[in-house]
Design a protein around this motif. Structure first.
Motif, PDB file in Angstrom:
ATOM      1  N   THR B 146      -2.932   2.620 -16.133  1.00  0.00           N
ATOM      2  CA  THR B 146      -1.989   2.933 -17.216  1.00  0.00           C
ATOM      3  C   THR B 146      -0.547   2.500 -16.954  1.00  0.00           C
ATOM      4  OG1 THR B 146      -1.941   5.200 -16.419  1.00  0.00           O
ATOM      5  CG2 THR B 146      -3.255   4.770 -18.381  1.00  0.00           C
ATOM      6  N   PRO B 147      -0.047   2.596 -15.706  1.00  0.00           N
ATOM      7  CA  PRO B 147       1.339   2.150 -15.529  1.00  0.00           C
ATOM      8  C   PRO B 147       1.530   0.699 -15.952  1.00  0.00           C
ATOM      9  CG  PRO B 147       0.645   3.363 -13.591  1.00  0.00           C
ATOM     10  CD  PRO B 147      -0.569   3.194 -14.464  1.00  0.00           C
ATOM     11  N   VAL B 155       7.329  -8.609 -18.856  1.00  0.00           N
ATOM     12  CA  VAL B 155       7.526  -8.400 -17.414  1.00  0.00           C
ATOM     13  C   VAL B 155       6.728  -9.450 -16.643  1.00  0.00           C
ATOM     14  CG1 VAL B 155       7.169  -6.811 -15.497  1.00  0.00           C
ATOM     15  CG2 VAL B 155       7.883  -5.940 -17.721  1.00  0.00           C
ATOM     16  N   TYR B 163       5.331  -3.137  -8.853  1.00  0.00           N
ATOM     17  CA  TYR B 163       5.737  -1.805  -9.280  1.00  0.00           C
ATOM     18  C   TYR B 163       4.545  -0.952  -9.722  1.00  0.00           C
ATOM     19  CZ  TYR B 163      10.816  -2.440  -9.148  1.00  0.00           C
ATOM     20  OH  TYR B 163      12.114  -2.594  -8.741  1.00  0.00           O
ATOM     21  N   ASP B 168       0.616   2.747  -5.647  1.00  0.00           N
ATOM     22  CA  ASP B 168      -0.453   3.743  -5.592  1.00  0.00           C
ATOM     23  C   ASP B 168      -1.633   3.283  -4.751  1.00  0.00           C
ATOM     24  OD1 ASP B 168       0.807   5.734  -6.880  1.00  0.00           O
ATOM     25  OD2 ASP B 168      -0.031   5.311  -8.866  1.00  0.00           O
TER      26      ASP B 168
ATOM     27  N   LEU C  59       6.198   2.750 -24.788  1.00  0.00           N
ATOM     28  CA  LEU C  59       5.074   3.661 -24.979  1.00  0.00           C
ATOM     29  C   LEU C  59       5.138   4.812 -23.985  1.00  0.00           C
ATOM     30  CD1 LEU C  59       2.188   4.152 -26.268  1.00  0.00           C
ATOM     31  CD2 LEU C  59       1.280   2.876 -24.332  1.00  0.00           C
ATOM     32  N   GLU C  63      -1.471  10.025 -20.843  1.00  0.00           N
ATOM     33  CA  GLU C  63      -1.640  10.106 -19.383  1.00  0.00           C
ATOM     34  C   GLU C  63      -0.404   9.603 -18.654  1.00  0.00           C
ATOM     35  OE1 GLU C  63      -4.136   6.637 -20.923  1.00  0.00           O
ATOM     36  OE2 GLU C  63      -3.362   8.542 -21.613  1.00  0.00           O
ATOM     37  N   GLY C  65       1.230   7.192 -17.596  1.00  0.00           N
ATOM     38  CA  GLY C  65       1.400   5.863 -17.017  1.00  0.00           C
ATOM     39  C   GLY C  65       2.418   5.804 -15.906  1.00  0.00           C
ATOM     40  N   LEU C  66       2.463   6.856 -15.102  1.00  0.00           N
ATOM     41  CA  LEU C  66       3.411   6.867 -13.990  1.00  0.00           C
ATOM     42  C   LEU C  66       2.745   6.357 -12.716  1.00  0.00           C
ATOM     43  CD1 LEU C  66       4.988  10.375 -14.646  1.00  0.00           C
ATOM     44  CD2 LEU C  66       6.014   8.143 -15.150  1.00  0.00           C
ATOM     45  N   VAL C  67       3.565   5.750 -11.853  1.00  0.00           N
ATOM     46  CA  VAL C  67       3.065   5.352 -10.548  1.00  0.00           C
ATOM     47  C   VAL C  67       3.339   6.515  -9.595  1.00  0.00           C
ATOM     48  CG1 VAL C  67       3.201   3.645  -8.711  1.00  0.00           C
ATOM     49  CG2 VAL C  67       3.565   2.962 -11.076  1.00  0.00           C
ATOM     50  N   GLN C  68       2.275   7.158  -9.189  1.00  0.00           N
ATOM     51  CA  GLN C  68       2.407   8.444  -8.493  1.00  0.00           C
ATOM     52  C   GLN C  68       3.212   8.379  -7.194  1.00  0.00           C
ATOM     53  OE1 GLN C  68       1.324  11.329  -9.870  1.00  0.00           O
ATOM     54  NE2 GLN C  68       0.676  10.116 -11.635  1.00  0.00           N
ATOM     55  N   SER C  69       3.069   7.282  -6.468  1.00  0.00           N
ATOM     56  CA  SER C  69       3.709   7.271  -5.151  1.00  0.00           C
ATOM     57  C   SER C  69       5.138   6.731  -5.199  1.00  0.00           C
ATOM     58  CB  SER C  69       2.864   6.474  -4.161  1.00  0.00           C
ATOM     59  OG  SER C  69       2.469   5.266  -4.756  1.00  0.00           O
ATOM     60  N   LEU C  70       5.580   6.262  -6.365  1.00  0.00           N
ATOM     61  CA  LEU C  70       6.974   5.823  -6.457  1.00  0.00           C
ATOM     62  C   LEU C  70       7.861   6.984  -6.889  1.00  0.00           C
ATOM     63  CD1 LEU C  70       6.919   2.295  -8.177  1.00  0.00           C
ATOM     64  CD2 LEU C  70       7.381   2.839  -5.786  1.00  0.00           C
ATOM     65  N   HIS C  74      12.301   4.715  -9.611  1.00  0.00           N
ATOM     66  CA  HIS C  74      11.593   3.464  -9.857  1.00  0.00           C
ATOM     67  C   HIS C  74      10.724   3.545 -11.109  1.00  0.00           C
ATOM     68  CE1 HIS C  74      12.528   2.584  -5.543  1.00  0.00           C
ATOM     69  NE2 HIS C  74      12.867   1.459  -6.128  1.00  0.00           N
ATOM     70  N   TYR C  77      13.001   3.003 -13.898  1.00  0.00           N
ATOM     71  CA  TYR C  77      13.480   1.617 -13.889  1.00  0.00           C
ATOM     72  C   TYR C  77      12.429   0.670 -14.458  1.00  0.00           C
ATOM     73  CZ  TYR C  77      14.915  -2.922 -12.137  1.00  0.00           C
ATOM     74  OH  TYR C  77      15.256  -4.240 -12.046  1.00  0.00           O
ATOM     75  N   MET C  78      11.161   1.022 -14.256  1.00  0.00           N
ATOM     76  CA  MET C  78      10.068   0.147 -14.710  1.00  0.00           C
ATOM     77  C   MET C  78      10.158  -0.144 -16.205  1.00  0.00           C
ATOM     78  SD  MET C  78       6.875   1.470 -12.453  1.00  0.00           S
ATOM     79  CE  MET C  78       5.630   0.448 -13.228  1.00  0.00           C
ATOM     80  N   LEU C  81      11.905  -3.598 -16.420  1.00  0.00           N
ATOM     81  CA  LEU C  81      11.526  -4.689 -15.508  1.00  0.00           C
ATOM     82  C   LEU C  81      11.720  -6.059 -16.156  1.00  0.00           C
ATOM     83  CD1 LEU C  81       8.250  -3.461 -13.757  1.00  0.00           C
ATOM     84  CD2 LEU C  81      10.433  -3.981 -12.685  1.00  0.00           C
ATOM     85  N   LEU C  93      13.193  -2.675  -5.631  1.00  0.00           N
ATOM     86  CA  LEU C  93      12.055  -1.856  -5.189  1.00  0.00           C
ATOM     87  C   LEU C  93      12.280  -1.394  -3.758  1.00  0.00           C
ATOM     88  CD1 LEU C  93       9.201  -0.818  -5.907  1.00  0.00           C
ATOM     89  CD2 LEU C  93       8.284  -2.921  -4.968  1.00  0.00           C
ATOM     90  N   ARG C 136      11.602   6.921 -18.837  1.00  0.00           N
ATOM     91  CA  ARG C 136      11.286   5.492 -18.748  1.00  0.00           C
ATOM     92  C   ARG C 136      11.352   4.842 -20.136  1.00  0.00           C
ATOM     93  NH1 ARG C 136       5.710   5.251 -17.251  1.00  0.00           N
ATOM     94  NH2 ARG C 136       5.419   5.496 -19.486  1.00  0.00           N
TER      95      ARG C 136
END
Lengths: 285, 492, 216
Positions: B146-147, B155, B163, B168, C59, C63, C65-70, C74, C77-78, C81, C93, C136
């Protein structure tokens, strides 16, 4: 440090022209006690270096084939080969020459040894009773541990070893062949007589458990083989200088490393019969 | 029924195949007096001699250096391949390069690079790249998509990848890579058997000469290295090791590039073609090779593999409780760890030799050696997995706990690991020529020893295709069982 | 922006048509609420919508759409991009640019999570994650905002703050909401979805809760 940087570059790029240091490199087939190879041959390297007036380096290898490859690839220029490996090497490197052999190498033999439980006794011919027993060679590329015994087995039985024996193993080297037959793991084995004798002298063999049952007729074995292009690289007459240095080797300490009583001249044609034998067995195309 | 009937059926099928293979296998016990040399061996093991080996420190260093450089190079190349893994050609290429055992890669490179460090580095890096490519791409595919979906289409690919995908996936990538490092250490050590200056070189030399105290010292050293891996191979230190490793590979001998050309343009060209015997000569040559070596080789390899696979499963099921926290206290588990480290770090070759002395030449020592070694590895993984399970406080104990609580939960990962390992067991049958078992690997080694690289290449190709075939079957079986175990040392 | 004209949108799942055919026009300056019971097809419609206008839309999926470990930084910021070169993105990054930090900080402040700038998303609570996803989208400054239940994990006052921010930052938006009051208050057009069809489409000023309730 510079050297290390160079190596790192070489590794990362793998795009470096051949770096040919003018060091004369030799190797020897690992026929006996591989753990002591380096100390065994370092004094030989020192001797040669002194006689030839160039840097001489010894590199140990792990197998007969590796010795042949190193010679063929010009990573070593001189090698102490067995009969078979020498033939293989000279066939692959045109112009290379057998220049010296041990005095004993004109009369080399293989011992067939057997565990006592087989009931086999020493005899003048290869005992027919070994049919159906378990049998081990030494290394796959060895003259005394593989080529000649296989030749004589085929001659005596008219069949390949795998059809003569119930199981045929390759122990990997001579001292392990002795050990495996001594323990009865294999009933019969074939071993280099020089290794057998030196282990016997060192008291490492239990003669109650294993004994020699047959000796092959004599054949040509070990020899020094040199590449044909050494003169271009190390100067006119270099090959002869190497040959002389080997033939002149009279220090008992040095000779003991091989172990030979002296070195005598040798030529490629001395090994014609070995090549024929290897061809018959299919080891050489 | 707790276990799905599919997994029971598949287990039964494999056991049945193994039993059929037993009839085809030679399992006789023929020894007479094994104890003499074995006594010496065990005496040597318990009286390790660390001082008589001149170069033991260097050997240790080289083992580490080759492992780190090889795994690092394999990991980077594998990552790049993973990015294009969706292309069928790339997938086939990776399956092919990982189907060839490190030892064979080393033997190939020895022919033209000779004793240059590149030989050892590439022998590890190439098959590992194939493995990494597959597992990395699985990991990347499993990350949340999804990200990426919320990013604007404008992009650029790199930014989007760095990114949205990498962060992950990164922890999983790192975990897998560091698991793989232990495998790399084993591979690096074993490469010594063919002449690289790692621990295996000295191990083999001392072993063949019967210097068992030196063997004991080398093995102990290696066990300690593996057992303490997690202590010294900290993630933060890894980059440092990787940067330093290439400097400790040793000198070797310079590469002569002409040899490389010769190898590919002459050595591996079938001899009838080289000698101008034309297609009929080639046909004769090939059919001779097929009938006398490839066919019997394939047969022996398959028989040995199938029996060893099932026995490996049995050993695993018996071995994993040794390190499981659900059985016994910390002392018992500590001992269990020692046993499993010994089982998985002792080269199969050494185990096979010991068993050969015990039972005489037949397939039996080979089967048991493979089962002990591989059972040690999977037992370790399943044991660790069992530690992640929390049981209710009043769960039954002992054999009931094993049968009712743990086995049902662990059976799926167990099968998955076992099927992942299938292909590896098959590759490992290669090195058992000492037993007089003529597997494909035996014939490959013979061809190389006879300097017949054309034959060796054909047989290596046969080996590779056999491995690819087994891998494909294994994948289908795993898919049917819906098994998925990624991110493990042996997970490929 | 230009108006968005959608004609005969359909979606199928497992061979079964679950949405449409739907035709819809979105005019610039409209704040549209998608309402309807769960499973009615709101998310599906939003997804289809996003595929049509992806180049100019931001959008916020359900769910997230996040990057869990960032870190939150960031992730926010995405949104932008595409506005920078890949090398600037790469640098940012590894080493967050001050300029971007300064731009994102006030946004987080408005959303009530200023202290989370450098916190990895994985460690946030549900509501904080939701606000990160919204940040975001706000940071992206696209032409149109598409959001799927963006305030479902936020309680009372916070939901109002966030809805206010969204309508303030985006002139045009389509937001799926299950909260009728929020829909009536922040949107000027309401589209009701039922069984994959548009069951209601009218301006908010002409609607009352009782008009919408039958959709549920």
């Amino acid at each position: 440090m510079l050297k290390q940087i160079r190596r790192a570059l070489l590794l990362s790029l793998a795009l470096v022209a051949p770096v040919m240091a003018d060091t004369f490199v030799f190797t020897a087939i690992p026929d006996n006690d591989e753990t002591r190879l380096r100390e065994r041959f370092q004094s030989v390297a020192d001797y040669l270096s002194e006689q030839l007036d160039v840097d001489v380096r010894y590199v140990p290898v792990k197998s007969y084939a590796a010795a042949v490859s190193a010679f063929r690839n010009n990573q070593v220029q001189l090698a102490w080969f067995g009969g078979l490996s020498g033939v293989q090497a000279r066939q692959l490197v045109p112009g290379s020459e057998a220049i010296a052999q041990g005095k004993e190498d004109t009369q080399f033999i293989t011992y067939f040894i057997a565990h006592k439980s087989t009931g086999l006794e020493h005899s003048d011919t290869l005992p027919k009773a070994i049919r159906g027993m378990t049998f081990t060679f030494g290394s796959k590329g060895s003259t005394s541990g593989r080529l000649m015994p296989e030749y004589y087995i085929r001659q005596a039985f008219g069949e390949a070893p795998k059809d003569v024996f119930s199981r045929v193993g390759f122990s990997g080297n001579h001292s392990r062949t002795i050990r495996l037959v001594e323990s009865g793991t294999y009933q019969v084995g074939a071993v280099n007589y020089a290794v057998w004798n030196s282990e016997l002298d060192a008291g490492k063999i239990n003669t109650d458990a294993v004994k020699v049952i047959w000796e092959t007729p004599p054949y040509q074995d070990y020899q020094w083989t040199i590449r044909g292009d050494v003169n271009e690289r190390f100067g006119e007459g270099f090959k002869d200088k190497v040959k002389q240095a080997l033939l002149n080797m009279d220090d008992p300490e040095l000779l003991k490393k091989f172990p030979r009583s002296a070195f005598i001249p040798a030529s490629n044609s001395d090994y014609d019969s070995i090549r024929e034998t290897a061809k018959q067995i299919g080891i050489i195309d | 029924m707790i276990l799905s009937s599919t997994s029971v059926r598949i287990t039964a099928a494999f056991v049945a195949i193994a039993i059929l293979c037993l009839f085809a296998a030679d399992l006789a016990i023929t020894t007479i007096n094994p104890w003499q040399d074995l006594a010496a061996l065990f005496l040597g093991m318990v009286t390790p001699d660390f001082f008589s080996l001149e170069h033991i420190g260097t050997a240790l260093l080289r083992t580490l250096a080759f492992a780190f450089t090889g795994v690092a190079l394999g990991s980077v190349s594998g990552f790049l391949l993973a990015l294009v893994f969706r292309f069928r050609a790339v997938r086939m290429f990776c399956a092919f390069i990982r189907a060839i055992h490190e030892l064979f890669w080393a033997l190939i490179f020895l022919q033209f690079f000779g004793f240059h460090p590149l030989t050892g580095v590439l022998a590890i890096a190439i098959p590992y790249a194939g493995i990494f490519a597959k597992v990395y791409s699985e990991i990347l595919d499993e990350t949340d998509p999804t990200p990426e979906r919320v990013l604007s289409r404008k992009v650029d690919v790199l930014s989007s990848f760095l990114y949205a995908r990498i962060p992950d996936a990164l922890p999983h990538l790192i975990t897998y890579t560091s698991y793989r490092l232990e495998c790399g250490l084993r591979s690096s050590a074993v490469l010594g058997f063919v002449g690289l200056p790692t621990l295996g070189y000295y191990l083999e030399s001392s072993f063949s000469q019967g210097y068992y105290s030196e063997v004991g010292a080398l093995l102990l050293l290696f066990y300690v290295l593996i057992a303490t891996l997690r202590l010294w191979a900290r993630p933060r230190l890894i980059p440092l090791y990787v940067i330093a490793a290439p400097f400790f590979l040793g000198d070797g001998l310079p590469i002569v590039w002409g040899n490389v050309v010769r190898f590919f343009t002459q050595d591996i060209v079938p001899s009838p073609l080289r000698d101008g015997e034309g297609l009929s000569g080639l046909w004769h040559w090939l059919s001779d090779l097929a009938v006398n070596q490839a066919m019997p080789g394939i047969w022996n390899t398959l028989v040995l593999t199938q029996i060893a696979l099932v026995l490996t499963g049995l050993v695993t099921l018996m071995a994993f409780p040794l390190i499981s926290r659900h059985f016994g206290g910390p002392t018992r588990r500590g001992l269990g760890h020692v046993v499993l480290v010994i089982a998985r770090s002792t080269p199969e070759y050494v185990i096979a030799y010991i068993l050969l002395q015990l039972w005489g030449p037949s397939m039996l020592p080979a089967i048991v050696a493979l089962a002990l070694h591989n059972g040690g590895i999977i037992g370790h993984l399943i044991g660790r997995r069992s530690n992640e399970i929390t049981l209710r406080p009043d769960a039954p104990k002992g054999i009931e706990r094993y049968g009712y609580e743990l086995l049902p939960r662990l059976y799926s990962p167990f099968l998955a690991f076992l099927f992942y390992r299938w292909e590896i067991i098959m590759r490992e049958t290669a090195i058992l020529g000492i037993l007089g078992i003529y597997t494909l690997g035996f014939f490959v080694d013979s061809a190389i020893q006879n300097i017949q690289f054309d034959k060796a290449m054909v047989l290596i190709l046969v080996t590779a295709f056999l491995n690819i075939g087994v891998d494909a079957i294994s994948r289908r079986v795993r898919a049917r069982l819906k098994l998925k175990v990624s991110m493990t040392c042996e997970g490929h | 922006m230009d108006a968005v004209h959608l004609r005969n949108l359909t979606a199928a799942y497992g061979g079964q048509q679950v949405l449409g055919p739907i035709s819809l026009d979105i005019r610039p300056g409209e704040h549209i609420a998608l309402v309807g019971g769960s499973g009615a097809g709101k998310s599906t419609l939003l997804g289809l919508l996003y595929d049509q206008v992806r180049d100019r839309a931001a959008l916020v999926p359900q769910e997230q759409g996040l990057v869990q470990s960032l870190p939150v930084f960031h992730n926010v910021y995405m949104g932008r991009l595409a506005a920078h070169s890949r090398w600037y993105n790469l640098l940012n990054l590894v080493w967050p640019r001050r300029r971007e930090l300064r731009a994102i900080e006030p946004l987080l402040e408005k959303l009530g999570i200023p202290d989370k700038l450098r916190t990895p998303v994985a460690t946030l609570s549900g509501g904080q994650k939701q606000r990160t996803a919204i940040a975001r989208a706000l940071f992206q400054e696209a032409e149109i905002l598409l959001a799927d239940e963006p305030v479902s994990a936020l309680d009372g006052p916070l939901a109002h703050v966030v809805m206010g921010l969204m309508t303030e930052s985006y002139a045009t938006s389509v937001v799926a909401l299950h909260d009728i009051d929020l829909a009536l208050r922040y949107c000027d057009r309401i589209i009701g979805i039922q069984n994959g069809q548009i069951a209601l489409d009218d301006m908010t000023r002409r609607l009352t809760p009782s008009d919408i309730l039958p959709l549920y």
